[in-house]
Design a protein around this motif. Structure first.
Motif, PDB file in Angstrom:
ATOM      1  N   ASN A 136       0.920  -1.296  -0.043  1.00  0.00           N
ATOM      2  CA  ASN A 136       0.084  -0.057  -0.066  1.00  0.00           C
ATOM      3  C   ASN A 136       0.862   1.323  -0.173  1.00  0.00           C
ATOM      4  O   ASN A 136       1.763   1.410   0.800  1.00  0.00           O
ATOM      5  N   ILE A 137       0.648   2.207  -0.971  1.00  0.00           N
ATOM      6  CA  ILE A 137       1.643   3.408  -1.055  1.00  0.00           C
ATOM      7  C   ILE A 137       1.510   4.292   0.154  1.00  0.00           C
ATOM      8  O   ILE A 137       2.422   4.918   0.602  1.00  0.00           O
ATOM      9  N   LYS A 138       0.303   4.439   0.955  1.00  0.00           N
ATOM     10  CA  LYS A 138       0.130   5.098   1.787  1.00  0.00           C
ATOM     11  C   LYS A 138       0.954   4.509   3.097  1.00  0.00           C
ATOM     12  O   LYS A 138       1.541   5.362   3.837  1.00  0.00           O
ATOM     13  N   HIS A 139       1.000   3.242   3.216  1.00  0.00           N
ATOM     14  CA  HIS A 139       1.858   2.665   4.196  1.00  0.00           C
ATOM     15  C   HIS A 139       3.425   2.753   3.987  1.00  0.00           C
ATOM     16  O   HIS A 139       4.174   3.173   4.893  1.00  0.00           O
ATOM     17  N   GLN A 140       3.737   2.661   2.679  1.00  0.00           N
ATOM     18  CA  GLN A 140       5.255   3.033   2.389  1.00  0.00           C
ATOM     19  C   GLN A 140       5.659   4.466   2.605  1.00  0.00           C
ATOM     20  O   GLN A 140       6.668   4.776   3.055  1.00  0.00           O
ATOM     21  N   VAL A 141       4.722   5.240   2.276  1.00  0.00           N
ATOM     22  CA  VAL A 141       5.037   6.817   2.658  1.00  0.00           C
ATOM     23  C   VAL A 141       5.013   6.908   4.142  1.00  0.00           C
ATOM     24  O   VAL A 141       5.983   7.682   4.495  1.00  0.00           O
ATOM     25  N   ALA A 142       4.288   6.494   5.010  1.00  0.00           N
ATOM     26  CA  ALA A 142       4.453   6.574   6.507  1.00  0.00           C
ATOM     27  C   ALA A 142       5.554   5.948   7.001  1.00  0.00           C
ATOM     28  O   ALA A 142       6.221   6.522   7.819  1.00  0.00           O
ATOM     29  N   THR A 156       8.339   5.436   5.325  1.00  0.00           N
ATOM     30  CA  THR A 156       9.640   6.277   4.852  1.00  0.00           C
ATOM     31  C   THR A 156       9.592   7.361   5.628  1.00  0.00           C
ATOM     32  O   THR A 156      10.955   7.638   5.842  1.00  0.00           O
ATOM     33  N   ALA A 157       8.467   8.202   5.883  1.00  0.00           N
ATOM     34  CA  ALA A 157       8.556   9.262   6.696  1.00  0.00           C
ATOM     35  C   ALA A 157       9.230   8.990   8.057  1.00  0.00           C
ATOM     36  O   ALA A 157      10.014   9.626   8.589  1.00  0.00           O
ATOM     37  N   THR A 158       8.634   8.049   8.720  1.00  0.00           N
ATOM     38  CA  THR A 158       9.009   7.586  10.045  1.00  0.00           C
ATOM     39  C   THR A 158      10.662   7.218  10.161  1.00  0.00           C
ATOM     40  O   THR A 158      11.494   7.738  10.940  1.00  0.00           O
ATOM     41  N   ARG A 159      11.086   6.619   9.035  1.00  0.00           N
ATOM     42  CA  ARG A 159      12.414   6.226   8.763  1.00  0.00           C
ATOM     43  C   ARG A 159      13.196   7.392   8.677  1.00  0.00           C
ATOM     44  O   ARG A 159      14.561   7.489   9.266  1.00  0.00           O
ATOM     45  N   MET A 160      12.940   8.519   8.037  1.00  0.00           N
ATOM     46  CA  MET A 160      13.675   9.635   7.942  1.00  0.00           C
ATOM     47  C   MET A 160      13.816  10.437   9.211  1.00  0.00           C
ATOM     48  O   MET A 160      14.648  11.236   9.266  1.00  0.00           O
ATOM     49  N   LEU A 161      12.783  10.457  10.090  1.00  0.00           N
ATOM     50  CA  LEU A 161      12.832  10.932  11.365  1.00  0.00           C
ATOM     51  C   LEU A 161      13.655  10.504  12.421  1.00  0.00           C
ATOM     52  O   LEU A 161      14.333  11.249  13.045  1.00  0.00           O
TER      53      LEU A 161
END
Length: 50
Positions: free
Chosen positions: A29-35, A37-42
């Motif tokens: 799911n693209i929404k899960h991938q974005v979430a 990835t954003a968490t990973r960057m933080l």
């Protein structure tokens, strides 16, 4: 009076870069991938601050 059972406190599990890559690859799911990835960057690998 009911008493709650106290569980031992543990440190959070730190994922390796390979583990994170596998987790992102398994997410469809693209929404899960974005979430993720954003968490990973933080919180970069090896970060101990929350």
């Amino acid at each position: 009076m009911l008493m709650a059972k106290m569980l031992p406190r543990t440190l959070p599990v730190m994922l390796s870069g390979e583990d994170i890559s596998r987790l992102l690859a398994a997410t469809r799911n693209i929404k899960h991938q974005v979430a993720l990835t954003a968490t990973r960057m933080l919180w970069p690998i090896g970060s101990t601050e929350f």
